[in-house]
Scaffold this active site. Structure first.
Site, short mmCIF file in Angstrom:
data_model
loop_
_atom_site.label_atom_id
_atom_site.label_comp_id
_atom_site.label_asym_id
_atom_site.label_seq_id
_atom_site.Cartn_x
_atom_site.Cartn_y
_atom_site.Cartn_z
N GLY A 11 -7.55 -8.50 5.21
CA GLY A 11 -8.45 -9.39 6.16
C GLY A 11 -7.52 -9.90 6.33
O GLY A 11 -7.42 -10.99 4.97
N CYS A 73 -3.69 0.12 3.00
CA CYS A 73 -3.36 0.85 2.40
C CYS A 73 -3.75 1.72 1.93
O CYS A 73 -2.67 1.19 0.76
CB CYS A 73 -1.45 0.88 2.94
SG CYS A 73 -0.14 1.83 2.36
N GLY A 104 -7.95 -7.26 -2.99
CA GLY A 104 -7.72 -6.14 -3.09
C GLY A 104 -5.88 -6.17 -3.25
O GLY A 104 -4.99 -5.58 -3.59
N ASP A 127 -13.64 -14.56 2.66
CA ASP A 127 -14.30 -14.60 1.39
C ASP A 127 -13.53 -15.51 0.04
O ASP A 127 -15.32 -15.26 -0.64
CB ASP A 127 -14.61 -13.14 0.99
CG ASP A 127 -14.72 -12.25 1.84
OD1 ASP A 127 -14.71 -12.90 2.98
OD2 ASP A 127 -13.55 -10.80 1.41
N GLU A 187 -32.88 -22.73 7.15
CA GLU A 187 -34.15 -23.30 6.00
C GLU A 187 -33.75 -21.49 4.83
O GLU A 187 -34.81 -21.87 3.94
CB GLU A 187 -35.08 -22.25 7.07
CG GLU A 187 -35.82 -23.83 7.42
CD GLU A 187 -34.73 -23.95 8.25
OE1 GLU A 187 -34.38 -23.33 9.32
OE2 GLU A 187 -34.32 -25.26 8.40
N ARG A 256 -13.27 -14.73 11.23
CA ARG A 256 -11.50 -14.32 11.28
C ARG A 256 -10.31 -14.72 12.37
O ARG A 256 -9.91 -14.91 12.37
CB ARG A 256 -11.53 -13.09 11.07
CG ARG A 256 -12.30 -12.85 9.36
CD ARG A 256 -11.41 -11.52 8.37
NE ARG A 256 -10.63 -10.63 9.79
CZ ARG A 256 -10.91 -9.28 9.25
NH1 ARG A 256 -11.35 -9.19 8.11
NH2 ARG A 256 -9.97 -7.88 9.50
#
Ligand code: ADP
Ligand code: F6P
Length: 323
Positions: A11, A73, A104, A127, A187, A256
């Protein structure tokens, strides 16, 4: 050393370009040639790479995404795929590689390094779940984008006394959701790390109205058991009993695609430079990251196969501060 390669994988994350720029310019400073590989490991296998000059990486520090392109890939997960990649690198006389990416990608990087090809990883993922770096390139910008959306949603929510659900990214990790929940004053939060009962979310939201709040907002990670879709369906089903609607905003890839903020540009510049320093010192098979304010190198063997855990104390903080 005469030639190295740099690639971005998995990513994309805001700040990857700043890291590429740092690797290229610091590599050139060492007197090396630096090859930019297109589309992550796919470009390695396809031998899709070219030398980059200092000018080629000009004007990119402020841009999101990655000028080299990124990819997932599957072939690289096979030994044959990695063998092909090493052969392409060796045929060009490239002696080491810098891999900018997340969990990864660093697993693939470790596999490459375990086959004898010298590599260094640079910690980069929105992340922030990568072991070996307290904070990764891209998460600060992604968090700020989520906060901007949450702040805006709270304005309209308060005007109508409405309840809102915001889904943020994170298939396996609730870092973005938890931090956006704390910094955005939500909340309630729902995370992949916790079994969140939808009735408990409803109770939190009703309690917020009872305490005199003019809005109620829950931040949900996409990987939570009750993600946006399931939580919204639950609230719809119980609408009459609960007495309020839940409006849903899914931020998705918007988080992103932003331009990197100062923090990510600086982190990426420092980590890119550190990757080159380690290679110049003959050190490889490590991930460069930021730990306790210092740039560190952690053996890739200690990074892979783990997910950096959330600080569970922060979940309690999120609850207390939402009072
Ligand atoms: P991220 O780096 O953002 O976590 P992914 O998990 O999709 O992204 O991984 C990016 C790429 O890294 C994969 O598409 C694959 O090419 C490579 N990769 C991931 N896991 C492995 C593995 N176990 N062995 C070799 N390569 C891997
Ligand atoms: O790993 C980064 C990330 O943005 C995760 O938060 C998200 O679950 C995933 O990538 C989305 O992947 P893709 O861009 O392939 O849809």
């Amino acid at each position: 050393m005469k030639r190295i390669a740099v690639l971005t994988s998995g990513g994309d994350a805001p700040g990857m370009n700043a890291a590429i720029r740092a690797v290229v310019r610091c590599g050139l400073e060492q007197g090396w040639e630096v090859f930019g590989v297109q589309h992550g490991y796919a470009g390695l296998i396809a031998d899709d790479m070219a030398p980059l000059s200092a000018r080629d990486v000009g004007g990119i520090i402020q841009l999101g995404g990655t000028m080299l392109g990124s990819a997932r890939c599957p072939e690289f997960k096979t030994e044959e795929g990695r063998r092909q990649a090493i052969s392409a690198l060796e045929q060009r006389g490239i002696e080491a590689a810098v891999v900018i990416g997340g969990n990864g990608s660093q697993t693939g990087n470790y596999a490459l390094s375990a086959m004898g090809f010298p590599t260094v990883g640079v910690a980069s993922t929105i992340d922030n779940d990568l072991y070996g770096s307290d904070i990764t390139i891209g998460v600060d910008t992604a968090l700020n984008i989520a906060l901007e959306a949450i702040d805006r949603l709270k304005v309209t929510a308060a005007s109508h006394h409405r309840a809102f659900l915001v889904e943020v990214m994170g298939r396996e990790c609730g870092y973005l959701a938890l931090m956006a929940g704390i910094a955005g004053g939500a909340e309630a939060v729902a995370l992949p790390e916790l079994e969140t009962d939808p009735e408990a979310v409803a109770t939190e939201m009703l309690a917020a109205y009872e305490r005199g709040k003019s809005h109620a907002l829950v931040v949900v990670a996409e990987g939570a058991k009750y993600n946006a879709e399931r939580l919204a369906a639950y609230f719809k089903e119980h609408r009459e009993r609960l007495g309020f609607d839940l409006r849903v905003t899914t931020l998705g890839h918007v988080q992103r695609g932003g331009a990197p903020g100062a923090f990510d540009r600086l982190l990426a510049s420092r980590l890119g430079a550190a990757a080159v320093e380690h290679l110049a010192a003959g050190e490889h098979g490590v991930l460069v990251g930021l730990n306790k304010e210092a740039i560190t190198a952690t053996p890739l063997a200690d990074v892979v196969g783990k997910q950096k855990p959330l600080d569970m104390k922060l979940i309690r903080l999120a609850n207390v501060l939402s009072r």
